[in-house]
Structure formats: C-alpha cells, structure tokens
Design a protein around this motif. Structure first.
Motif, short mmCIF file in Angstrom:
data_model
loop_
_atom_site.label_atom_id
_atom_site.label_comp_id
_atom_site.label_asym_id
_atom_site.label_seq_id
_atom_site.Cartn_x
_atom_site.Cartn_y
_atom_site.Cartn_z
N ARG A 34 -21.62 10.18 4.46
CA ARG A 34 -21.64 8.91 5.16
C ARG A 34 -21.51 7.82 4.09
NH1 ARG A 34 -25.75 7.55 10.07
NH2 ARG A 34 -24.82 5.59 10.77
N GLU A 73 -18.23 4.24 8.70
CA GLU A 73 -19.01 4.91 9.75
C GLU A 73 -18.24 5.07 11.06
OE1 GLU A 73 -22.83 3.18 10.21
OE2 GLU A 73 -23.42 3.53 8.12
N ARG A 75 -15.56 6.58 11.21
CA ARG A 75 -14.90 7.89 11.10
C ARG A 75 -15.83 8.97 10.54
NH1 ARG A 75 -10.31 8.77 8.22
NH2 ARG A 75 -9.19 9.74 9.95
N TYR A 76 -16.73 8.61 9.65
CA TYR A 76 -17.65 9.59 9.05
C TYR A 76 -19.08 9.11 9.21
CZ TYR A 76 -13.56 11.73 6.88
OH TYR A 76 -12.35 12.35 6.66
N PHE A 77 -19.91 9.91 9.87
CA PHE A 77 -21.29 9.49 10.14
C PHE A 77 -22.24 10.66 9.90
CE2 PHE A 77 -18.49 9.88 13.80
CZ PHE A 77 -18.98 11.01 14.46
N ASP A 79 -25.31 12.78 7.57
CA ASP A 79 -26.75 12.54 7.45
C ASP A 79 -27.16 11.95 6.11
OD1 ASP A 79 -27.09 13.65 9.99
OD2 ASP A 79 -27.30 15.68 9.18
N PHE A 81 -26.13 9.36 2.65
CA PHE A 81 -25.27 8.31 2.14
C PHE A 81 -24.74 8.68 0.75
CE2 PHE A 81 -27.68 5.72 5.21
CZ PHE A 81 -26.62 5.08 5.83
#
Length: 225
Positions: A34, A73, A75-77, A79, A81
């Motif tokens: 993320r 976020e 496209r990519y979320f 768990d 960072f």
C-alpha cells in the motif's frame, strides 16, 4: 508532408489509448503493498542532446502524479505501507528534428528505491536505474517532437516510468510479501542509463542535411536547438 505527419500522429494517439487503458483495470495485489510516501526528487537532471527544456518542478509534479495514479490506494490497498522514492537523473524531450531523416526520441532516466514504513528498511540494496521511452513513440520515421508538446512528452514519459516501477515491484514482489513474477520484455523500458550506455538510441550521430533542415523548419517554427 503536413498530411503525412498528421496521419502518423493519429496512428500514435490511437495506439496509445490501448496502453493507457490499463489504469482502469483492477490489478492483482503485490503482496501487502500500500503506497505510503510518494517522493520524487529532481535536482538539475542531465539534459540530453536535442532536448526541449522543462523545469525541475514540472518533472517533480509529473512523476508524483504518475506514481500516485498507478500505485495509489485507488489500485493497491494492502495491509502494509511502503514508500517509493524516485530521483530524475536525465531526460530528452525531443525537438521536431527532420522527419524521414532525423527523428530524435524522448527518454527519461531515473532511479527508484523502496522502503518499508514500519521498519524504515530499504528493500533494494542499490538504487535501481531505469530508462524509459514514451509509449507509442516508436512511430516509423518520426519522433514525437512533431506530434506532442513538451508537456505531453513529459506526461507520457512519467506514465511509462510509473509502469516501469510497477513492473519492478512485481518482479521483486517478495519485498512486499508476495511472489515474484516473470514478465515479458517491454521495449519502452530499459535497465541503466541510455544517455551513457547507448546514446545512439536517442538520436543518430550524423547531422541532417542543412537544406532539408531549412525546408522542414521555416522561419518562426521550432527546429533543432
């Protein structure tokens, strides 16, 4: 000649639409990735031969936007960072040149590093250096200086740079808790610095004939620098 250039420009724009459409597709996750900090550093990058000039701030804004559009976020979320740091090292935003004889290409050279937020650990041992060409810039016999403004060239290069970063992440997905992927080669993306390793990919070594240059760039138009 004017009709010929217009036709080639239309072909390039039509083909490019298919490449840009990939941002609308929901990508497979890259491990737990993320996007955290999205950093682009631009400090007087090397300006290659036959290049238009743009400001460092313009490059910085273009790169941040391209990385956010591709890796943000929307496209990519996952768990966890992770931070992405990009440094623009060099570029060529091609002038029109001389069609059919002399068509310099536009390129962007940059490095990228990845960091895990929770540990502040750098994931790659050394900065990854990449050269990208504009998407759809390989139209036969002509460079994008005839069909695109400097801003459009910069946006296209930043778009491809973000795609190159995403590909690098997939090839090294174990950094993000995923499984590395083997991807097909992409001729718009090269490892290293093309300005140092193979400058002939940008512009041919010979000068265009002066009489043809004069015919192609009448007074009041932009030609070779």
């Amino acid at each position: 000649m004017r009709n010929f250039l217009a036709l080639l420009g239309l072909i390039g724009l039509t083909a490019c639409g298919g490449i840009r459409d990939d941002l609308a597709n929901a990508p497979d996750a890259i491990g737990a990735f993320r996007l955290g900090h999205n950093i682009a550093v631009v400090n007087e990058p090397v300006q290659g031969p036959f290049s238009r000039t743009v400001s460092d701030d313009a490059w910085q804004a273009a790169m941040v936007t391209a990385v956010q559009d591709r890796l943000g976020e929307a496209r990519y979320f996952g768990d966890k960072f992770f931070h992405v740091g990009v440094a623009v090292e060099g570029y060529v935003l091609a002038y029109p040149g001389v069609p059919l004889v002399y068509s310099p290409k536009s390129v962007l050279i940059f490095t990228v590093n990845f960091f895990e937020d929770s540990t502040q650990e750098k994931l790659n041992d050394e900065a990854i250096q990449i050269t990208v060409f504009e998407p759809c810039c390989n139209i036969p016999l002509i460079g994008t200086g005839f069909t695109r403004s400097a801003e459009e060239q910069m946006e296209g290069l930043s778009f491809t740079a973000a795609r190159a970063i995403e590909r690098t992440m997939r090839q090294n997905a174990d950094w993000f808790g995923g499984t590395p992927e083997i991807l097909e080669a992409d001729d718009t993306i090269l490892e290293g610095n093309v300005l140092e390793d193979n400058p002939d990919l940008i512009a041919p070594p010979q000068e265009p004939p002066a009489e043809l240059l004069a015919q192609t760039n009448p007074p009041g138009t932009i030609g070779l620098p």
